[in-house]
Design a protein around this motif. Sequence first.
Motif, PDB file in Angstrom:
ATOM      1  N   TYR A  17       0.857  -1.186   0.000  1.00  0.00           N
ATOM      2  CA  TYR A  17       0.000   0.000   0.000  1.00  0.00           C
ATOM      3  C   TYR A  17       0.896   1.240   0.000  1.00  0.00           C
ATOM      4  N   TYR A  18       0.596   2.193  -0.881  1.00  0.00           N
ATOM      5  CA  TYR A  18       1.380   3.421  -0.960  1.00  0.00           C
ATOM      6  C   TYR A  18       0.677   4.605  -0.319  1.00  0.00           C
ATOM      7  N   GLY A  19      -0.612   4.517  -0.147  1.00  0.00           N
ATOM      8  CA  GLY A  19      -1.364   5.614   0.446  1.00  0.00           C
ATOM      9  C   GLY A  19      -2.337   6.235  -0.547  1.00  0.00           C
ATOM     10  N   ILE A  20      -2.925   7.327  -0.121  1.00  0.00           N
ATOM     11  CA  ILE A  20      -3.961   8.001  -0.903  1.00  0.00           C
ATOM     12  C   ILE A  20      -3.334   8.797  -2.045  1.00  0.00           C
ATOM     13  N   VAL A  21      -3.940   8.680  -3.206  1.00  0.00           N
ATOM     14  CA  VAL A  21      -3.567   9.484  -4.371  1.00  0.00           C
ATOM     15  C   VAL A  21      -4.828  10.179  -4.865  1.00  0.00           C
ATOM     16  N   SER A  22      -4.642  11.334  -5.506  1.00  0.00           N
ATOM     17  CA  SER A  22      -5.822  12.063  -5.986  1.00  0.00           C
ATOM     18  C   SER A  22      -5.489  12.871  -7.227  1.00  0.00           C
ATOM     19  N   GLY A  23      -6.531  13.236  -7.915  1.00  0.00           N
ATOM     20  CA  GLY A  23      -6.427  14.116  -9.070  1.00  0.00           C
ATOM     21  C   GLY A  23      -7.614  15.056  -9.040  1.00  0.00           C
ATOM     22  N   GLU A  24      -7.379  16.295  -9.380  1.00  0.00           N
ATOM     23  CA  GLU A  24      -8.442  17.298  -9.356  1.00  0.00           C
ATOM     24  C   GLU A  24      -8.491  18.047 -10.679  1.00  0.00           C
ATOM     25  N   THR A  25      -9.684  18.429 -11.057  1.00  0.00           N
ATOM     26  CA  THR A  25      -9.893  19.250 -12.240  1.00  0.00           C
ATOM     27  C   THR A  25     -10.939  20.299 -11.913  1.00  0.00           C
ATOM     28  N   LEU A  62      -9.056  11.416 -13.205  1.00  0.00           N
ATOM     29  CA  LEU A  62      -8.600  10.027 -13.084  1.00  0.00           C
ATOM     30  C   LEU A  62      -7.185   9.855 -13.615  1.00  0.00           C
ATOM     31  N   HIS A  63      -6.870  10.519 -14.720  1.00  0.00           N
ATOM     32  CA  HIS A  63      -5.526  10.426 -15.298  1.00  0.00           C
ATOM     33  C   HIS A  63      -4.480  11.006 -14.344  1.00  0.00           C
ATOM     34  N   GLU A  64      -4.770  12.155 -13.739  1.00  0.00           N
ATOM     35  CA  GLU A  64      -3.844  12.755 -12.778  1.00  0.00           C
ATOM     36  C   GLU A  64      -3.628  11.840 -11.579  1.00  0.00           C
ATOM     37  N   MET A  65      -4.709  11.230 -11.077  1.00  0.00           N
ATOM     38  CA  MET A  65      -4.596  10.301  -9.959  1.00  0.00           C
ATOM     39  C   MET A  65      -3.747   9.094 -10.344  1.00  0.00           C
ATOM     40  N   GLU A  66      -3.991   8.566 -11.544  1.00  0.00           N
ATOM     41  CA  GLU A  66      -3.236   7.413 -12.045  1.00  0.00           C
ATOM     42  C   GLU A  66      -1.745   7.746 -12.167  1.00  0.00           C
ATOM     43  N   GLU A  67      -1.424   8.929 -12.671  1.00  0.00           N
ATOM     44  CA  GLU A  67      -0.020   9.333 -12.806  1.00  0.00           C
ATOM     45  C   GLU A  67       0.661   9.445 -11.449  1.00  0.00           C
ATOM     46  N   ASP A  83     -15.866  12.780  -6.796  1.00  0.00           N
ATOM     47  CA  ASP A  83     -16.691  13.834  -6.210  1.00  0.00           C
ATOM     48  C   ASP A  83     -16.835  14.981  -7.189  1.00  0.00           C
ATOM     49  N   TYR A  84     -18.022  15.554  -7.241  1.00  0.00           N
ATOM     50  CA  TYR A  84     -18.323  16.710  -8.079  1.00  0.00           C
ATOM     51  C   TYR A  84     -18.834  17.819  -7.170  1.00  0.00           C
ATOM     52  N   GLU A  85     -18.197  19.000  -7.242  1.00  0.00           N
ATOM     53  CA  GLU A  85     -18.632  20.120  -6.412  1.00  0.00           C
ATOM     54  C   GLU A  85     -18.647  21.396  -7.235  1.00  0.00           C
ATOM     55  N   THR A  86     -19.595  22.261  -6.939  1.00  0.00           N
ATOM     56  CA  THR A  86     -19.634  23.561  -7.608  1.00  0.00           C
ATOM     57  C   THR A  86     -18.820  24.560  -6.804  1.00  0.00           C
ATOM     58  N   ILE A  87     -18.158  25.442  -7.539  1.00  0.00           N
ATOM     59  CA  ILE A  87     -17.388  26.522  -6.928  1.00  0.00           C
ATOM     60  C   ILE A  87     -17.945  27.810  -7.522  1.00  0.00           C
ATOM     61  N   MET A  91     -18.182  27.484 -11.875  1.00  0.00           N
ATOM     62  CA  MET A  91     -17.038  26.568 -11.854  1.00  0.00           C
ATOM     63  C   MET A  91     -17.471  25.238 -11.244  1.00  0.00           C
ATOM     64  N   LEU A  92     -16.866  24.169 -11.744  1.00  0.00           N
ATOM     65  CA  LEU A  92     -17.140  22.831 -11.242  1.00  0.00           C
ATOM     66  C   LEU A  92     -15.819  22.140 -10.972  1.00  0.00           C
ATOM     67  N   MET A  93     -15.705  21.506  -9.801  1.00  0.00           N
ATOM     68  CA  MET A  93     -14.496  20.766  -9.457  1.00  0.00           C
ATOM     69  C   MET A  93     -14.825  19.277  -9.431  1.00  0.00           C
ATOM     70  N   VAL A  94     -13.989  18.494 -10.120  1.00  0.00           N
ATOM     71  CA  VAL A  94     -14.109  17.039 -10.121  1.00  0.00           C
ATOM     72  C   VAL A  94     -12.862  16.498  -9.449  1.00  0.00           C
ATOM     73  N   THR A  95     -13.053  15.659  -8.435  1.00  0.00           N
ATOM     74  CA  THR A  95     -11.944  15.062  -7.698  1.00  0.00           C
ATOM     75  C   THR A  95     -12.057  13.545  -7.762  1.00  0.00           C
ATOM     76  N   ALA A  96     -10.928  12.899  -8.054  1.00  0.00           N
ATOM     77  CA  ALA A  96     -10.830  11.441  -8.011  1.00  0.00           C
ATOM     78  C   ALA A  96      -9.784  11.102  -6.959  1.00  0.00           C
ATOM     79  N   ALA A  97     -10.129  10.217  -6.018  1.00  0.00           N
ATOM     80  CA  ALA A  97      -9.186   9.828  -4.976  1.00  0.00           C
ATOM     81  C   ALA A  97      -9.315   8.336  -4.708  1.00  0.00           C
ATOM     82  N   GLY A  98      -8.194   7.713  -4.392  1.00  0.00           N
ATOM     83  CA  GLY A  98      -8.186   6.287  -4.088  1.00  0.00           C
ATOM     84  C   GLY A  98      -6.889   5.913  -3.393  1.00  0.00           C
ATOM     85  N   THR A  99      -6.690   4.634  -3.180  1.00  0.00           N
ATOM     86  CA  THR A  99      -5.497   4.114  -2.527  1.00  0.00           C
ATOM     87  C   THR A  99      -4.611   3.444  -3.553  1.00  0.00           C
ATOM     88  N   ALA A 100      -3.366   3.913  -3.665  1.00  0.00           N
ATOM     89  CA  ALA A 100      -2.400   3.333  -4.591  1.00  0.00           C
ATOM     90  C   ALA A 100      -1.826   2.058  -3.978  1.00  0.00           C
TER      91      ALA A 100
END
Length: 104
Positions: A17-25, A62-67, A83-87, A91-100
């Motif tokens: 396990y490497y820990g949490i990774v994430s990507g945001e747009t 997802l690509h940023e998280m994968e990288e 996760d999808y959130e409005t700013i 503006m809209l923020m999309v976040t992908a997070a998981g465990t590497a």
Amino acid sequence: MLLTTTNALEGKHITRYYGIVSGETIIGANIFRDFFASIRDIVGGRSGSYEKVLREAKETALHEMEEQARQLGANAVIGIDLDYETIGESMLMVTAAGTAVTVE
């Protein structure tokens, strides 16, 4: 690279396990697209332009998280959450997070 929303991979054994990774747009809404989407909301139907932008934002996150996982030496990301959130109003923020992890 394997990407999954589940916490395990059937038939695979997690060896590290490497820990949490994430990507945001963060994406901005276009004034013309907003105008035509509001018309579509009045007359009914789906907003294809918004759906396309949301898909692209999700794929980018997802690509940023994968990288990030790849740079750690992982070959899979498990337990992915999107996760999808409005700013503000446009503006809209999309976040992908998981465990590497590394799996065999």
